[in-house]
Design a protein around this motif. Structure first.
Motif, PDB file in Angstrom:
ATOM      1  N   PRO A   1       0.835  -1.203   0.000  1.00 17.33           N
ATOM      2  CA  PRO A   1       0.000   0.000   0.000  1.00 17.33           C
ATOM      3  C   PRO A   1       0.872   1.255   0.000  1.00 17.33           C
ATOM      4  O   PRO A   1       1.784   1.389   0.801  1.00 17.33           O
ATOM      5  N   THR A   2       0.592   2.149  -0.934  1.00 21.22           N
ATOM      6  CA  THR A   2       1.395   3.362  -1.049  1.00 21.22           C
ATOM      7  C   THR A   2       0.623   4.590  -0.590  1.00 21.22           C
ATOM      8  O   THR A   2       1.185   5.660  -0.504  1.00 21.22           O
ATOM      9  N   LYS A   3      -0.665   4.418  -0.307  1.00 23.07           N
ATOM     10  CA  LYS A   3      -1.485   5.546   0.112  1.00 23.07           C
ATOM     11  C   LYS A   3      -2.286   5.144   1.343  1.00 23.07           C
ATOM     12  O   LYS A   3      -2.481   3.975   1.624  1.00 23.07           O
ATOM     13  N   VAL A   4      -2.751   6.146   2.053  1.00 18.27           N
ATOM     14  CA  VAL A   4      -3.532   5.944   3.260  1.00 18.27           C
ATOM     15  C   VAL A   4      -4.989   6.242   2.945  1.00 18.27           C
ATOM     16  O   VAL A   4      -5.305   7.297   2.385  1.00 18.27           O
ATOM     17  N   LYS A   5      -5.872   5.322   3.275  1.00 17.79           N
ATOM     18  CA  LYS A   5      -7.290   5.555   3.060  1.00 17.79           C
ATOM     19  C   LYS A   5      -7.794   6.488   4.152  1.00 17.79           C
ATOM     20  O   LYS A   5      -7.539   6.274   5.333  1.00 17.79           O
ATOM     21  N   THR A   6      -8.484   7.545   3.724  1.00 19.48           N
ATOM     22  CA  THR A   6      -8.988   8.533   4.677  1.00 19.48           C
ATOM     23  C   THR A   6     -10.308   9.092   4.166  1.00 19.48           C
ATOM     24  O   THR A   6     -10.661   8.917   3.011  1.00 19.48           O
ATOM     25  N   THR A   7     -11.004   9.758   5.047  1.00 21.47           N
ATOM     26  CA  THR A   7     -12.236  10.442   4.672  1.00 21.47           C
ATOM     27  C   THR A   7     -12.051  11.911   4.993  1.00 21.47           C
ATOM     28  O   THR A   7     -11.556  12.253   6.062  1.00 21.47           O
ATOM     29  N   MET A   8     -12.439  12.757   4.050  1.00 21.22           N
ATOM     30  CA  MET A   8     -12.336  14.191   4.303  1.00 21.22           C
ATOM     31  C   MET A   8     -13.482  14.902   3.612  1.00 21.22           C
ATOM     32  O   MET A   8     -14.049  14.399   2.642  1.00 21.22           O
ATOM     33  N   ARG A   9     -13.818  16.049   4.118  1.00 20.26           N
ATOM     34  CA  ARG A   9     -14.887  16.850   3.531  1.00 20.26           C
ATOM     35  C   ARG A   9     -14.257  17.947   2.679  1.00 20.26           C
ATOM     36  O   ARG A   9     -13.386  18.678   3.149  1.00 20.26           O
TER      37      ARG A   9
ATOM     38  N   VAL B   1     -14.935  22.349  -5.306  1.00 26.47           N
ATOM     39  CA  VAL B   1     -13.621  21.716  -5.484  1.00 26.47           C
ATOM     40  C   VAL B   1     -13.805  20.327  -6.094  1.00 26.47           C
ATOM     41  O   VAL B   1     -13.157  19.974  -7.085  1.00 26.47           O
ATOM     42  N   VAL B   2     -14.716  19.548  -5.528  1.00 30.95           N
ATOM     43  CA  VAL B   2     -14.970  18.196  -6.052  1.00 30.95           C
ATOM     44  C   VAL B   2     -15.475  18.287  -7.485  1.00 30.95           C
ATOM     45  O   VAL B   2     -15.016  17.554  -8.369  1.00 30.95           O
ATOM     46  N   ASP B   3     -16.429  19.189  -7.748  1.00 28.93           N
ATOM     47  CA  ASP B   3     -16.969  19.343  -9.108  1.00 28.93           C
ATOM     48  C   ASP B   3     -15.872  19.686 -10.112  1.00 28.93           C
ATOM     49  O   ASP B   3     -15.855  19.157 -11.223  1.00 28.93           O
ATOM     50  N   HIS B   4     -14.953  20.564  -9.717  1.00 28.93           N
ATOM     51  CA  HIS B   4     -13.860  20.957 -10.608  1.00 28.93           C
ATOM     52  C   HIS B   4     -13.018  19.743 -11.011  1.00 28.93           C
ATOM     53  O   HIS B   4     -12.733  19.539 -12.193  1.00 28.93           O
ATOM     54  N   PHE B   5     -12.613  18.952 -10.037  1.00 30.12           N
ATOM     55  CA  PHE B   5     -11.761  17.799 -10.342  1.00 30.12           C
ATOM     56  C   PHE B   5     -12.537  16.699 -11.062  1.00 30.12           C
ATOM     57  O   PHE B   5     -12.013  16.074 -11.987  1.00 30.12           O
ATOM     58  N   LYS B   6     -13.783  16.459 -10.678  1.00 28.53           N
ATOM     59  CA  LYS B   6     -14.584  15.427 -11.346  1.00 28.53           C
ATOM     60  C   LYS B   6     -14.873  15.792 -12.800  1.00 28.53           C
ATOM     61  O   LYS B   6     -14.970  14.924 -13.658  1.00 28.53           O
ATOM     62  N   ALA B   7     -15.023  17.085 -13.067  1.00 27.65           N
ATOM     63  CA  ALA B   7     -15.325  17.539 -14.431  1.00 27.65           C
ATOM     64  C   ALA B   7     -14.203  17.194 -15.404  1.00 27.65           C
ATOM     65  O   ALA B   7     -14.425  17.127 -16.609  1.00 27.65           O
ATOM     66  N   GLN B   8     -13.012  16.963 -14.879  1.00 31.32           N
ATOM     67  CA  GLN B   8     -11.872  16.616 -15.726  1.00 31.32           C
ATOM     68  C   GLN B   8     -11.837  15.126 -16.067  1.00 31.32           C
ATOM     69  O   GLN B   8     -10.963  14.671 -16.780  1.00 31.32           O
ATOM     70  N   GLY B   9     -12.803  14.364 -15.537  1.00 29.08           N
ATOM     71  CA  GLY B   9     -12.910  12.955 -15.880  1.00 29.08           C
ATOM     72  C   GLY B   9     -12.327  12.033 -14.831  1.00 29.08           C
ATOM     73  O   GLY B   9     -11.964  12.453 -13.733  1.00 29.08           O
TER      74      GLY B   9
ATOM     75  N   ARG C   1      -5.812  13.392  -9.016  1.00 32.55           N
ATOM     76  CA  ARG C   1      -5.472  14.779  -9.309  1.00 32.55           C
ATOM     77  C   ARG C   1      -5.528  15.650  -8.044  1.00 32.55           C
ATOM     78  O   ARG C   1      -4.714  16.552  -7.878  1.00 32.55           O
ATOM     79  N   ILE C   2      -6.483  15.376  -7.170  1.00 34.34           N
ATOM     80  CA  ILE C   2      -6.514  16.107  -5.898  1.00 34.34           C
ATOM     81  C   ILE C   2      -5.251  15.801  -5.110  1.00 34.34           C
ATOM     82  O   ILE C   2      -4.612  16.697  -4.544  1.00 34.34           O
ATOM     83  N   ASP C   3      -4.835  14.535  -5.084  1.00 34.82           N
ATOM     84  CA  ASP C   3      -3.606  14.143  -4.396  1.00 34.82           C
ATOM     85  C   ASP C   3      -2.408  14.892  -4.987  1.00 34.82           C
ATOM     86  O   ASP C   3      -1.570  15.422  -4.257  1.00 34.82           O
ATOM     87  N   GLN C   4      -2.354  14.976  -6.317  1.00 34.64           N
ATOM     88  CA  GLN C   4      -1.244  15.686  -6.969  1.00 34.64           C
ATOM     89  C   GLN C   4      -1.262  17.174  -6.620  1.00 34.64           C
ATOM     90  O   GLN C   4      -0.205  17.771  -6.395  1.00 34.64           O
ATOM     91  N   ALA C   5      -2.446  17.787  -6.566  1.00 35.76           N
ATOM     92  CA  ALA C   5      -2.544  19.204  -6.230  1.00 35.76           C
ATOM     93  C   ALA C   5      -2.066  19.447  -4.796  1.00 35.76           C
ATOM     94  O   ALA C   5      -1.368  20.443  -4.526  1.00 35.76           O
TER      95      ALA C   5
END
Length: 90
Positions: free
Chosen positions: A50-58, A63-71, A77-81
């Protein structure tokens, strides 16, 4: 218990506990090539390390719409930002 999983109209009946007990692994009943096809369609293999940690965040809806709109890949992409933010402000 009926061996048939469908009724007279062809509708699949509800499975009983006995039905579930009699189920066998796909590897026992399907040819290897069909198993590979099924696994390729939506099933991930075991993660080696495992290279990432599963988490929940609000997040804000915009913000979500912007990233989801990119497919697909919006979470990546949020992780990269966030990584870029850390590099610039870290």
């Amino acid at each position: 218990m009926s061996k048939r999983l469908t009724d007279k109209e062809g509708e699949v009946r509800e499975l009983t506990d006995q039905d579930v007990k009699q189920m066998r692994p796909m590897s026992d009943v399907l040819p290897a090539d069909l198993q590979r096809t099924i696994r390729q369609q939506g099933q991930r293999g075991p993660q080696q390390a495992p290279t990432k940690v599963k988490t929940t965040m609000r997040l804000s809806p915009d913000v979500v719409d912007h990233f989801k709109a990119q497919g697909p890949g919006w979470q990546r992409r949020i992780d990269q930002a966030l990584r870029e933010y850390i590099r610039e402000h870290g």
